[in-house]
Design a protein around this motif. Sequence first.
Motif, PDB file in Angstrom:
ATOM      1  N   ALA A  98      27.198 -24.544  -4.699  1.00 30.74           N
ATOM      2  CA  ALA A  98      27.657 -25.028  -5.996  1.00 30.74           C
ATOM      3  C   ALA A  98      26.881 -26.277  -6.386  1.00 30.74           C
ATOM      4  N   ARG A  99      26.497 -26.340  -7.674  1.00 33.65           N
ATOM      5  CA  ARG A  99      25.816 -27.510  -8.218  1.00 33.65           C
ATOM      6  C   ARG A  99      26.536 -27.885  -9.498  1.00 33.65           C
ATOM      7  N   LEU A 100      26.802 -29.179  -9.601  1.00 36.44           N
ATOM      8  CA  LEU A 100      27.541 -29.690 -10.760  1.00 36.44           C
ATOM      9  C   LEU A 100      26.660 -30.664 -11.524  1.00 36.44           C
ATOM     10  N   TYR A 101      26.599 -30.469 -12.823  1.00 32.77           N
ATOM     11  CA  TYR A 101      25.795 -31.323 -13.701  1.00 32.77           C
ATOM     12  C   TYR A 101      26.714 -31.910 -14.761  1.00 32.77           C
ATOM     13  N   ASP A 102      26.417 -33.209 -15.117  1.00 31.35           N
ATOM     14  CA  ASP A 102      27.232 -33.835 -16.162  1.00 31.35           C
ATOM     15  C   ASP A 102      26.755 -33.389 -17.526  1.00 31.35           C
ATOM     16  N   GLU A 103      27.355 -33.940 -18.569  1.00 34.82           N
ATOM     17  CA  GLU A 103      27.041 -33.476 -19.922  1.00 34.82           C
ATOM     18  C   GLU A 103      25.603 -33.784 -20.321  1.00 34.82           C
ATOM     19  N   SER A 160      22.275 -34.121 -12.162  1.00 37.49           N
ATOM     20  CA  SER A 160      22.963 -33.526 -11.018  1.00 37.49           C
ATOM     21  C   SER A 160      23.870 -34.571 -10.386  1.00 37.49           C
ATOM     22  N   ILE A 161      25.136 -34.254 -10.262  1.00 39.22           N
ATOM     23  CA  ILE A 161      26.094 -35.203  -9.698  1.00 39.22           C
ATOM     24  C   ILE A 161      26.740 -34.663  -8.427  1.00 39.22           C
ATOM     25  N   ALA A 162      26.567 -33.342  -8.153  1.00 38.18           N
ATOM     26  CA  ALA A 162      27.180 -32.801  -6.927  1.00 38.18           C
ATOM     27  C   ALA A 162      26.398 -31.562  -6.510  1.00 38.18           C
ATOM     28  N   ASP A 163      26.215 -31.437  -5.187  1.00 34.39           N
ATOM     29  CA  ASP A 163      25.559 -30.258  -4.607  1.00 34.39           C
ATOM     30  C   ASP A 163      26.228 -29.988  -3.274  1.00 34.39           C
ATOM     31  N   SER A 164      26.748 -28.795  -3.088  1.00 36.26           N
ATOM     32  CA  SER A 164      27.519 -28.500  -1.873  1.00 36.26           C
ATOM     33  C   SER A 164      26.670 -28.518  -0.622  1.00 36.26           C
ATOM     34  N   LEU A 165      25.339 -28.470  -0.745  1.00 40.49           N
ATOM     35  CA  LEU A 165      24.464 -28.478   0.435  1.00 40.49           C
ATOM     36  C   LEU A 165      23.816 -29.840   0.671  1.00 40.49           C
ATOM     37  N   LEU A 166      24.140 -30.834  -0.154  1.00 38.91           N
ATOM     38  CA  LEU A 166      23.559 -32.169   0.020  1.00 38.91           C
ATOM     39  C   LEU A 166      24.649 -33.133   0.499  1.00 38.91           C
ATOM     40  N   PHE A 167      24.313 -33.882   1.573  1.00 39.63           N
ATOM     41  CA  PHE A 167      25.244 -34.853   2.134  1.00 39.63           C
ATOM     42  C   PHE A 167      24.563 -36.221   2.175  1.00 39.63           C
ATOM     43  N   LYS A 168      25.325 -37.276   1.793  1.00 45.71           N
ATOM     44  CA  LYS A 168      24.790 -38.634   1.845  1.00 45.71           C
ATOM     45  C   LYS A 168      25.157 -39.279   3.167  1.00 45.71           C
ATOM     46  N   GLY A 169      24.168 -39.877   3.828  1.00 50.62           N
ATOM     47  CA  GLY A 169      24.403 -40.546   5.113  1.00 50.62           C
ATOM     48  C   GLY A 169      23.652 -41.853   5.162  1.00 50.62           C
TER      49      GLY A 169
END
Length: 550
Positions: free
Chosen positions: A114-119, A123-132
């Motif tokens: 899943a990828r979420l984009y704002d208006e 890109s604000i969210a990606d189910s395969l990307l993690f911040k560390g």
Amino acid sequence: MAWATATAPPRRRVATDRPRFNRLSGAISPLTRRILAVNLVALFFLVAGMLYLDEHRRGLIDEELLSLRGQANLFAAAVAEGATVGDTPGSEHLNPLLAQQMVRRLVQASGTRARLYDEKGRSIADSLLFKGPAGVVEAEELPPPADKRQRLRDFLAEYDRLIQRLWAPDPLPVYVDNPAASAKDFPEVQSALAGTADSQVRRDPNSSLILSVAVPVQRYTQVIGALMLTRDSAPIDAAMVRVRLDILKWFAIALGLTILLSLYLAWTIAYPIRRLAAAAERVRRDRQGRYSIPDFSNRSDEIGRLGAALKEMTEALWLRMDAIERFAADVAHEIKNPLTSLRSAVETAARINDPERRQKLMNIIQEDVGRLDRLITDISDASRLDAELSRAKSEPVDIGKMLKALVDVTETAAAERDIRLLVEATGNLTIGGIEGRLVQVFRNLIANALSFSPRGGTIRLKAFREGRAVVAEVLDEGPGIPEGREGEIFQRFYSLRPSEEKFGVHSGLGLSISKQIVEAHGGSIAAMNRCRSNGDIAGACFTVRLPVTP
């Protein structure tokens, strides 16, 4: 009365017609290979077309996109309710932290990305990307472990690529996995930001399909973002493999049945033909033995008819060869008699000085020379008869008119002996035949009747229609035929002449040639005696029966 007998030819050795097993069971015959090739090529083309399954794949893709769109609508509604901040209408927007957590939780068990984009398309969210601590980490699903079907999957993938190159060039765009991709990189996301759900099918470098669906994330009527779900074609590929495995299983069964049936068909065709060819080869090469053609009379197909035809042809060939041998023996025997007499007269004439006795010997020499001339002429005619009858063209012949014309021609010779010739012809007497040879038959029969008829006698010629045949009879008032000799008189060189007739005037081939001509026309000829009421012989009757053919 004089007659000659023919010496019997030596009996031929009869050999079996079975060819050697190793000649028939060796390498596969060319006919067998052709039958196998024709049947297997057609089967392989059929299976190759079935394995392509392009329409079935499209149906599975449409079903998967539909399922993915329903899932995306559900997730978008959840994100719109749980990850939206803002109090007043028109000021709502997505909270990146909440949205990322919700997106990862929503798709955790679905197997999709899943990828979420704002208006604004960021890109604000990606189910395969993690911040560390070390930055952003991208999770990647490992391929399933190789199993027994992996080779089959690889083969089918290569097959698909080959088919697409040959007949259906792939129009799908290539999927590029870019973690920094924005909404501009995906047309379906741009459509979703505009308020319309959209889908896209792409192909990754590994030749598998990437299905993506983008739907708008709405808060009431305001589009505050776009959610894109992406899934590979693993379920579709698995379903395709299962279908193709079923096809290949049935193909293996069909292939086995096709090979068995082809071999059976080839055996029922090639094996008899090879036996017939081997027998024909032996008949051609071996001049010592008398080989017979294999019997396939139990078959009602073309092979059976071919075997029967070859068998009849071979038997006819042997009969013809036997007839030639008998004919040669008969000719040698008949010519030997006048030659012996001629040689004796010539040797005697050389030692005699008496003119009167020498003249008698010269007369004998002339008679023997004339007899030889008649023999050679009739033998030449008999030897040419078969070839002429096979080449001559059939034409309409009116038997009634023919008999009347022969009577007109023979009346002068008959009048010298005070013999009357009467003709009775009724009905349609036209047949298909060779007129010149039929004239020869009835001329021989009329001449034979004139030879045996007494002075003042009558010869009657009758012709009438009997079913699908024309029957012609020649009746005389002579002494008739000796009892039991009705069939022998049609043999070659058989001579039964009146006692007052000079010896050697006839060669004994006339009735034999007549029978040969009649049988070549599909008819028959027979001789019998006519008897009076008191049982005395009233004369002979020769009957010719000719079929009415076009």
